[in-house]
Structure formats: structure tokens, C-alpha cells
Design a protein around this motif. Structure first.
Motif, PDB file in Angstrom:
ATOM      1  N   ASP A 195     -36.247   0.610  14.372  1.00 32.51           N
ATOM      2  CA  ASP A 195     -37.673   0.886  14.191  1.00 32.51           C
ATOM      3  C   ASP A 195     -38.550  -0.207  14.799  1.00 32.51           C
ATOM      4  N   GLN A 196     -37.988  -0.967  15.739  1.00 34.25           N
ATOM      5  CA  GLN A 196     -38.707  -2.092  16.343  1.00 34.25           C
ATOM      6  C   GLN A 196     -39.378  -1.654  17.646  1.00 34.25           C
ATOM      7  N   GLU A 197     -40.573  -2.183  17.913  1.00 33.55           N
ATOM      8  CA  GLU A 197     -41.225  -1.881  19.180  1.00 33.55           C
ATOM      9  C   GLU A 197     -40.404  -2.447  20.329  1.00 33.55           C
ATOM     10  N   LEU A 198     -40.427  -1.738  21.443  1.00 33.19           N
ATOM     11  CA  LEU A 198     -39.582  -2.111  22.574  1.00 33.19           C
ATOM     12  C   LEU A 198     -39.885  -3.504  23.096  1.00 33.19           C
ATOM     13  N   LYS A 199     -41.141  -3.892  23.061  1.00 30.27           N
ATOM     14  CA  LYS A 199     -41.519  -5.185  23.659  1.00 30.27           C
ATOM     15  C   LYS A 199     -40.899  -6.361  22.918  1.00 30.27           C
ATOM     16  N   TYR A 200     -40.401  -6.124  21.677  1.00 28.20           N
ATOM     17  CA  TYR A 200     -39.780  -7.206  20.916  1.00 28.20           C
ATOM     18  C   TYR A 200     -38.261  -7.210  21.062  1.00 28.20           C
ATOM     19  N   ARG A 201     -37.715  -6.245  21.758  1.00 27.38           N
ATOM     20  CA  ARG A 201     -36.260  -6.174  21.890  1.00 27.38           C
ATOM     21  C   ARG A 201     -35.774  -7.086  23.016  1.00 27.38           C
ATOM     22  N   PRO A 202     -34.548  -7.600  22.892  1.00 29.85           N
ATOM     23  CA  PRO A 202     -33.993  -8.413  23.987  1.00 29.85           C
ATOM     24  C   PRO A 202     -33.825  -7.548  25.242  1.00 29.85           C
ATOM     25  N   GLY A 203     -34.147  -8.128  26.384  1.00 30.65           N
ATOM     26  CA  GLY A 203     -34.021  -7.399  27.645  1.00 30.65           C
ATOM     27  C   GLY A 203     -35.278  -6.706  28.097  1.00 30.65           C
ATOM     28  N   PHE A 204     -36.326  -6.693  27.258  1.00 30.09           N
ATOM     29  CA  PHE A 204     -37.586  -6.057  27.669  1.00 30.09           C
ATOM     30  C   PHE A 204     -38.259  -6.897  28.754  1.00 30.09           C
ATOM     31  N   ALA A 205     -38.820  -6.200  29.755  1.00 30.81           N
ATOM     32  CA  ALA A 205     -39.555  -6.898  30.819  1.00 30.81           C
ATOM     33  C   ALA A 205     -40.594  -5.941  31.376  1.00 30.81           C
ATOM     34  N   ALA A 206     -41.713  -6.503  31.804  1.00 32.85           N
ATOM     35  CA  ALA A 206     -42.771  -5.713  32.435  1.00 32.85           C
ATOM     36  C   ALA A 206     -43.251  -6.458  33.659  1.00 32.85           C
ATOM     37  N   GLU A 207     -43.183  -5.802  34.792  1.00 34.58           N
ATOM     38  CA  GLU A 207     -43.634  -6.402  36.041  1.00 34.58           C
ATOM     39  C   GLU A 207     -44.345  -5.341  36.859  1.00 34.58           C
ATOM     40  N   GLY A 208     -45.605  -5.602  37.184  1.00 31.37           N
ATOM     41  CA  GLY A 208     -46.382  -4.601  37.921  1.00 31.37           C
ATOM     42  C   GLY A 208     -46.513  -3.343  37.101  1.00 31.37           C
ATOM     43  N   ASP A 209     -46.133  -2.218  37.677  1.00 35.10           N
ATOM     44  CA  ASP A 209     -46.246  -0.933  37.005  1.00 35.10           C
ATOM     45  C   ASP A 209     -44.936  -0.517  36.346  1.00 35.10           C
ATOM     46  N   MET A 210     -43.899  -1.365  36.448  1.00 30.68           N
ATOM     47  CA  MET A 210     -42.563  -1.003  35.971  1.00 30.68           C
ATOM     48  C   MET A 210     -42.215  -1.775  34.705  1.00 30.68           C
ATOM     49  N   VAL A 211     -41.625  -1.055  33.726  1.00 26.14           N
ATOM     50  CA  VAL A 211     -41.177  -1.658  32.472  1.00 26.14           C
ATOM     51  C   VAL A 211     -39.672  -1.453  32.342  1.00 26.14           C
ATOM     52  N   THR A 212     -38.978  -2.500  31.925  1.00 26.08           N
ATOM     53  CA  THR A 212     -37.564  -2.368  31.576  1.00 26.08           C
ATOM     54  C   THR A 212     -37.480  -2.195  30.068  1.00 26.08           C
ATOM     55  N   VAL A 213     -37.004  -1.019  29.630  1.00 25.87           N
ATOM     56  CA  VAL A 213     -36.978  -0.722  28.192  1.00 25.87           C
ATOM     57  C   VAL A 213     -35.529  -0.755  27.691  1.00 25.87           C
ATOM     58  N   PRO A 214     -35.219  -1.626  26.733  1.00 26.59           N
ATOM     59  CA  PRO A 214     -33.874  -1.697  26.166  1.00 26.59           C
ATOM     60  C   PRO A 214     -33.706  -0.610  25.096  1.00 26.59           C
ATOM     61  N   VAL A 215     -32.681   0.211  25.220  1.00 19.44           N
ATOM     62  CA  VAL A 215     -32.502   1.338  24.297  1.00 19.44           C
ATOM     63  C   VAL A 215     -31.122   1.279  23.661  1.00 19.44           C
ATOM     64  N   LEU A 216     -31.013   1.985  22.534  1.00 20.77           N
ATOM     65  CA  LEU A 216     -29.746   2.105  21.814  1.00 20.77           C
ATOM     66  C   LEU A 216     -29.050   3.396  22.214  1.00 20.77           C
ATOM     67  N   LEU A 217     -27.732   3.312  22.387  1.00 21.09           N
ATOM     68  CA  LEU A 217     -26.920   4.496  22.686  1.00 21.09           C
ATOM     69  C   LEU A 217     -25.576   4.266  22.003  1.00 21.09           C
ATOM     70  N   GLU A 218     -25.453   4.759  20.781  1.00 21.06           N
ATOM     71  CA  GLU A 218     -24.323   4.376  19.930  1.00 21.06           C
ATOM     72  C   GLU A 218     -23.636   5.603  19.331  1.00 21.06           C
ATOM     73  N   LYS A 219     -22.301   5.521  19.254  1.00 19.90           N
ATOM     74  CA  LYS A 219     -21.503   6.523  18.539  1.00 19.90           C
ATOM     75  C   LYS A 219     -20.856   5.821  17.347  1.00 19.90           C
ATOM     76  N   ILE A 220     -21.165   6.349  16.135  1.00 19.41           N
ATOM     77  CA  ILE A 220     -20.704   5.711  14.898  1.00 19.41           C
ATOM     78  C   ILE A 220     -19.680   6.638  14.263  1.00 19.41           C
ATOM     79  N   CYS A 221     -18.429   6.179  14.227  1.00 26.98           N
ATOM     80  CA  CYS A 221     -17.322   7.017  13.761  1.00 26.98           C
ATOM     81  C   CYS A 221     -16.882   6.588  12.356  1.00 26.98           C
ATOM     82  N   GLY A 222     -16.540   7.592  11.528  1.00 26.41           N
ATOM     83  CA  GLY A 222     -16.012   7.317  10.205  1.00 26.41           C
ATOM     84  C   GLY A 222     -17.080   6.959   9.198  1.00 26.41           C
ATOM     85  N   ILE A 223     -16.644   6.732   7.938  1.00 29.68           N
ATOM     86  CA  ILE A 223     -17.540   6.398   6.828  1.00 29.68           C
ATOM     87  C   ILE A 223     -16.891   5.280   6.036  1.00 29.68           C
TER      88      ILE A 223
END
Length: 756
Positions: free
Chosen positions: A518-546
């Protein structure tokens, strides 16, 4: 015997003997390179091959058969005597006239006497005589019969001359032949044979440099052949040529308003402009200045073409109308396509158009490294654009008229730049205006005038009428400038400040997922903004079992992740391909050679993204192109899967479109949670959609209590980061999260590394 004369310029070599001072011959060595030298050598090489001899390397020494034949015909005796040499030459070279024979005998005698004076004994003189006789017979007989004419025979020696060779060349020069020693390796080799430069003079001129490493007579001949072939392509000259920018009194865009007839009066020239202006001088006045600029052009009857943003690419119909055949060379290709350029009302303009087209295409051939397929694509674009715009620029054209082509906002494509360079060779003022200093421009040309202004002013369209003009107040402009101070490289961001984003997938510990979710992207590690381009760090996770224990905490923790930005999928397959999609039947028309046909997509009557902001439309199509290029989905460009990809993404569900439209790349990103508790797997359409949403910038979580391979089937390579939570559980029923509540006080505080 001829005397060695001096030249004033290299071209003196081609003057007739009767027109030379003292009727001398020229014997020069050329050890330095320049454009003038290259042009002279090209012409002299042709003259020597026509009326003389070209020696490349050394003159071969007489072989045993040649020596035996000389001894059989002439005997082995030798005397340094004019009568003896005359008798021998009469028998050895019977086709010489008396005057020619006398010239050779006199020259040979003088050369042998020079050797004798330098201490050479009779045996050495005899060896030299034998070499001279063999070389005259086997190598130079063809030019001996040309001695004595007003057009002197030419000898071109390419290499480092030896002593015996130099002696023979001196004989030929004294007998009446012009000689050039081409010393590509420098003059040191010659000076070992003639330290005082007694015989051949060194050609000297300002600006001479060492010869290029790859220079050769063969290269010159090939260049000459190509130039001759190209001259055939060009045909008769058009009779007029461009005078570009040189007529301007000051370097300013407003010079284009100068009346054509006031620019110059040479009937062999047309006076045009080729200008690009970066930025603006005054932010407040620029729009009104441009309206006045355009209106004045129209009042004066100038033909004006205006394009905003970029040149629309040629349509399939325009490309199909370009006649072409198979080509083996760039010259064939250029000549064939040039025939498409027709202007029957004015033959002079048609010739000018074709010759300008040949110029730029043959220049571009070097830029593409001789790749005929790439050159063909570029040339077809040029023809299609020229046929599109020539009516507006040249309707009823008569010299000295000059139209105006105005490109406003950007010049980002190589093909666009090539077309502008083509237009600049025609009676057209070519003007590129880039008020936004961040706008791309790849246009380069030696004749181009670059103007750089101080201020940047983002504008999308050129104002042609006062009603279109948006005048910025000073306060508004001050606010924009304050924005640039506050929101450039400060860590603060305006709403929807950036229009493009590149998603990168974070590699996280399992415990970090809840912290980042629930964190804004600009506070995540790997975020960068240069000119008109933004690097957005995203989650892509598969959670198996309980984890061991009750099931309720597992569902409660998932419920905590269902934020307002989250799309929740609890049953697979999510998309089946059977959903209504009016774009699906046309998917095969929207892709050509791996490239999306963007204009065709946007112009389709059922295009679903037309209601979105233009930058969002382009963003979606950009990510679709990336999905195709990276072949993330198995079968892409193998079994037609690429068309399923296109149709699926052009049929995005409405709720996802709304989330993307609302996505601000610096704030919270949209989310997708997929829960798979059965043996069902992601469909092909599901896989396409999930991969696309990851590229767009969604956070994506797969909850798979079964641990099954429920998401991997259609991906080309491992897709999501995988976490093993605990034992696998089967046949679970996904609860209704709207009514799910924790019974009593929860002791599970931070399943995802956070408190709830």
C-alpha cells in the motif's frame, strides 16, 4: 631531346605539347593527398590507360625467355654509341618512325652517359641496356609509336620506383612522354634513387596530407565508374539549383517572410530556407507571433503545408501506390523509385524532384551500410510523402516560387528527417519549430540553420487562427515556471506529471510484501524519474501454501490487501476469449512485420481506447508492442499467438481501463490479486492480460494454496517470484471478503510483516 618542364597546376599535364612553354614534358612525383590530387589522378589514370601505360607495383624483370629472344635477335654485344644503338633499335623496334627512333636513341644515350659519369663500368652499362631493351619491347612498345605527337603519351607509375626503373622512365620522359610517380607510401623511396631530385620534381601544394591507408587506383576507378553510372541516372541538369539560407540578412525565422523575388535575382538559383528553432524567445508573445507569421504567409499567397507533432506515416494505400521492382544496387533502386515522382505540368520541377530524390537516397545508402531492404523502406516513405504533399506545395508551380513546409513540435524519426532534407533541395522553405526544449529532434544537415532560444514552451499545435491561440497570462506563466522549480529533481511531483513509465519487478523477501503493498511508488526502492519517463518498481509474486494453523487468518490477511486500487479474481479462468470483443476479427490487420499499425488501430470505428487521454492511449499501445517484442507469451510469432495478444489487449475490461486511466506513476499503482484454490489454470487470455498489466505497472499477487503450476503454462520463461508459505491445502472455498470478519481479537499481527 625533351626538357623537363615545370607545372603551375596539375591540370597542365593535359595541355597539348604545342601550348606548353618550351614544349617541355612533365615528370613529377606525387607524395601528398588532397581532393584536387584525387581528381587529377582519376583523370590522369584514364588518360594513361587510353594513351600510355599504367604501372601498378614494379616492372617485372626480364625473364629467361625474353633474354634469350633478345640475344637471338640482337646478339650479345654492346657499345655506348649512337650508331650502334640506332642499328639495334631499328631491328628491335622496326615500327618506330625515324624521328621516334632518334628520340629514343638520344634519350637512352644521355641516360647511359649519366650512369657512366657516375662511375658505372661497361658491364653495368650493358646490363642496363639489356633491361631497357626488354622493357621497351615488352612493356612500352605501345607508347613509343605515339611519341612526337601534339598529345603526349602518359605514364603513371604507382609504387616505389627502383634505380633501373627510374633510368628507363627518364629515357621515356626525354623521348617525349609525360610521367607521374604516385608515391602513396611517401617520398623516401624515391630519394634513395635520386637524392638531389635531379630527374622527377616533387609536387607541392598547400593542404597536402598523407594518402589514406585504403587509397588505390582501383578505388579511384571504382568511384569514377560509380560517378559515371550516377550521372546517367541524373540525366540532363534541371537548370536551377538551391541557394539555401545564404541569402538571409540575419539568422532568424522571420527571414522566411522575405518576398521570394527580394531574396536574389540569379535565374539559375532558387532561394529557400532550411531552419530549425529550439525553444522560444518570449513565452508570452510566441503564440501571437506565430499567428501573425502564418497569416502573413497566407496573405502573400505562399503555399503552406503544416504538420503538428509528426508526419503521419504513409498509409498502406499510399505505400501500395509506389511502383517498384527487384533491385541489385542502390543506383537501380533509386532510379526505379524516382520514376514515381511525376510533375507533367513543369518538366524542370520534375527533374529537380527526381535529382533531389536521387541525392538523398544515394547518400542514405552509405548511412544504412548498403542494406537494400532498409534503403527501400526509406525510399518508399519518401516517394509516398512527396506524392502526398506535392499538390499543396507545388500546385501550378512556376519559378521562382517557393512554398513553405512547417513541422511543429518534434522531428523524432529518421525517415521524417530524411524527407525534410529532400524538401530542402526543392523550392520549399523548410521550417521546424520546437518550442518545447524537451521535444526530440534528429534532424541534421550541413545546410541546416540551427537557432537556439532561451525559453521552453510546451505547445501541442501551431496556432494558425487567432481563435486557436491560447494566450498565457503572466501569472499563469509564473505558475508554470514555479512548477518547473518545485517539480524538477526535487522529489515532489505534480499530479499526472509524467506520461511514460517503465515497470521493473522488485525481488523481495516474503515479509516485505505487506510493507510495500500500500506504499506510493515514489517511496519504493528502484523508483526513478527522469524527463518524461518514470521507473516504477512493482510486485509480481506467487504465494504457495498456507502457514500451519487455522484457515481464517489466511483469508483475513488477503482481505487486508484488497484496497480500493485492487482487482480481485477468485475463479479461473478469468478471461476465456469468448467475451464480446469487436476488435478481435481485425487483429490480423493491426500487425505487420511485428509492428503495430497504430494509426489503423486508432482509426477503427470500434477502437475502445479513444475516450482515454491521448498519452494513455499511446502508453497502452507502447506496452502492447513491448509484450510482442519480448515474446513473453509462448507461441508469439510461431503459431498466431501474436494475434490473440493483440485482440485480447484491445478488449481490456472496462474496470481495468478505468484503473489505468487513473494511474499516476508516482503514487499508488493499481493492484491485481488472483486466488487459485482448484486445479484450474490461467487461460491463454489470462496469461496475456497478466503479463500486460505487469508491464503497465500493476502490483500482482497470486495466492495458490495448492502449490499447483496454475500460472506458468503460457509463459515463455518463469514469470513471478515464488514464495513457499507452508503446507499445501486443497479444495478450499474462497469466502466473500465483504462479509468476512475476524472472530474475536486476532493474535495474527503481521503475516505480511505489518500490523493490522
Amino acid at each position: 631531346m625533351f626538357q623537363l618542364g615545370r607545372i603551375e597546376k596539375l591540370h597542365d599535364y593535359f595541355s597539348a605539347c604545342s601550348r606548353r612553354r618550351e614544349q617541355a614534358v612533365f615528370f613529377y612525383r606525387v607524395a601528398g593527398y588532397s581532393g584536387e590530387v584525387a581528381a587529377f589522378l582519376t583523370q590522369y589514370d584514364q588518360a594513361a590507360r587510353t594513351n600510355g601505360v599504367v604501372i601498378e607495383g614494379r616492372i617485372p624483370n626480364p625473364d629467361p625467355k625474353q633474354l634469350d629472344y633478345l640475344a637471338e635477335m640482337m646478339g650479345s654485344d654492346f657499345q655506348l654509341d649512337v650508331g650502334f644503338l640506332t642499328q639495334k633499335l631499328t631491328r628491335w623496334l622496326p615500327r618506330l618512325t625515324g624521328a621516334q627512333r632518334e628520340a629514343v636513341v638520344t634519350a637512352m644515350t644521355a641516360t647511359l652517359q649519366d650512369l657512366q659519369a657516375h662511375g658505372k663500368n661497361e658491364n653495368m652499362l650493358r646490363n642496363a641496356y639489356i633491361k631497357y631493351m626488354c622493357w621497351l619491347y615488352y612493356k612500352f612498345e605501345r607508347i613509343l609509336g605515339r611519341l612526337g605527337g601534339d598529345e603526349l603519351p602518359k605514364i603513371l607509375y604507382d609504387g616505389t620506383v627502383s634505380s633501373y626503373e627510374l633510368q628507363l622512365l627518364v629515357i621515356l620522359a626525354r623521348a617525349g612522354a609525360d610521367i607521374v610517380l604516385l608515391e602513396r607510401a611517401g617520398d623516401a623511396g624515391y630519394l634513395r634513387c635520386d637524392p638531389t631530385s635531379q630527374y622527377a620534381q616533387l609536387y607541392q601544394a598547400p593542404g597536402l596530407t598523407p594518402f589514406p591507408a585504403d587509397f588505390s587506383l582501383r578505388q579511384l576507378r571504382e568511384q569514377g565508374r560509380q560517378q559515371a553510372e550516377r550521372q546517367k541516372l541524373y540525366g540532363a541538369p534541371a537548370g536551377i539549383a538551391p541557394c539555401t539560407n545564404a541569402w538571409m540578412k540575419t539568422p532568424d525565422v522571420k527571414e522566411i517572410l522575405t518576398a521570394v523575388r527580394a531574396r536574389g535575382d540569379d535565374p539559375k538559383l532558387f532561394y529557400n530556407a532550411f531552419v530549425v528553432q529550439y525553444g522560444v524567445e518570449d513565452k508570452l508573445l510566441f503564440p501571437s507571433d506565430m499567428v501573425a507569421f502564418y497569416q502573413q504567409l497566407k496573405r502573400e499567397g505562399r503555399k503552406v503545408c503544416l504538420e503538428n507533432g509528426r508526419l503521419p506515416p504513409p498509409t498502406p494505400e499510399e505505400i501500395a501506390a509506389v511502383r517498384r521492382r527487384n533491385h541489385q544496387t542502390a543506383e537501380q533502386l533509386a532510379a526505379d523509385l524516382a520514376a514515381n515522382l511525376q510533375y507533367p505540368n513543369n518538366q524542370q520541377l520534375q527533374t529537380l524532384m527526381r535529382q533531389a530524390f536521387l541525392d538523398v537516397v544515394l547518400e542514405e545508402d552509405k548511412a544504412v551500410g548498403g542494406n537494400l531492404n532498409r534503403l527501400l523502406n526509406k525510399a518508399v516513405y519518401l516517394v509516398a510523402w512527396m506524392k502526398r504533399y506535392q499538390k499543396d506545395l507545388f500546385q501550378n508551380w512556376q519559378a521562382p516560387e517557393v512554398g513553405v513546409f512547417l513541422l511543429f513540435g518534434a522531428c523524432s524519426g529518421d525517415n521524417e528527417a530524411l524527407f525534410l532534407r529532400l524538401l530542402a533541395k526543392l523550392p520549399v522553405d523548410v521550417l521546424v519549430l520546437l518550442p518545447d526544449l524537451n521535444a526530440p529532434c534528429v534532424l541534421k544537415d550541413p545546410t541546416l540553420l540551427d537557432l537556439h532560444k532561451e525559453h521552453s514552451l510546451p505547445m501541442t499545435d501551431f496556432p494558425v487562427e487567432p481563435s486557436q491561440m491560447r494566450v498565457r497570462t503572466a501569472a499563469y506563466q509564473a505558475e508554470r515556471e514555479m512548477d518547473s522549480i518545485l517539480y524538477q529533481n526535487t522529489g515532489l511531483y505534480r499530479a499526472k506529471q509524467h506520461q511514460k513509465a517503465e515497470a521493473v519487478t522488485l525481488q523481495t523477501m516474503y515479509e516485505e510484501i505487506g510493507l510495500l503493498w500500500d506504499q506510493e511508488l515514489k517511496y519504493r526502492p528502484g523508483f526513478a524519474a527522469e524527463g518524461d519517463m518514470v521507473t516504477v518498481p512493482v510486485l509480481l509474486e506467487k504465494i504457495c501454501g498456507i502457514k500451519d494453523g487455522p484457515i481464517l487468518p489466511y483469508w483475513l490477511e488477503i482481505k487486508k490487501l484488497v484496497t480500493p486500487e485492487t482487482t480481485l479474481v477468485t475463479k479461473l479462468p478469468w478471461q476465456t476469449g469468448l467475451e464480446a470483443n469487436p476488435m478481435k476479427p481485425y487483429a490480423t490487420q493491426f500487425l505487420r512485420q511485428g509492428r503495430l499499425q497504430r494509426e489503423k488501430i486508432k482509426q477503427h470505428k470500434d477502437y475502445p481506447y479513444g475516450i482515454l487521454r491521448p498519452e494513455i492511449q499511446d502508453y497502452l499501445l507502447d506496452k502492447l508492442q513491448v509484450l510482442l517484442d519480448e515474446k513473453l507469451i509462448a507461441g508469439t510469432y510461431q503459431n498466431g499467438t501474436e494475434y490473440t495478444i493483440v485482440s485480447t489487449i484491445l478488449g481490456l475490461p472496462k474496470d481495468l481501463l478505468r484503473r489505468i486511466q487513473n494511474f499516476d506513476f508516482t503514487k499508488k499503482n493499481p493492484k491485481l490479486i488472483i486466488i487459485s484454490t482448484t486445479e484450474e489454470t490461467l487461460s491463454l487470455e489470462d496469461s496475456i492480460l497478466v503479463a500486460f498489466l505487469n508491464l503497465v505497472g500493476f502490483d500482482i499477487l497470486f495466492f495458490v494454496p495448492t502449490g499447483y503450476q496454475s500460472i506458468e503454462k503460457y509463459f515463455q520463461k518463469p514469470f513471478a517470484n515464488e514464495h513457499q508459505l507452508g503446507p499445501y491445502r486443497y479444495d478450499l472455498q474462497v469466502p466473500d471478503f465483504r462479509t468476512l470478519h475476524e472472530g474475536g481479537k486476532s493474535s495474527i499481527r503481521k503475516l505480511f510483516g505489518r500490523s493490522f
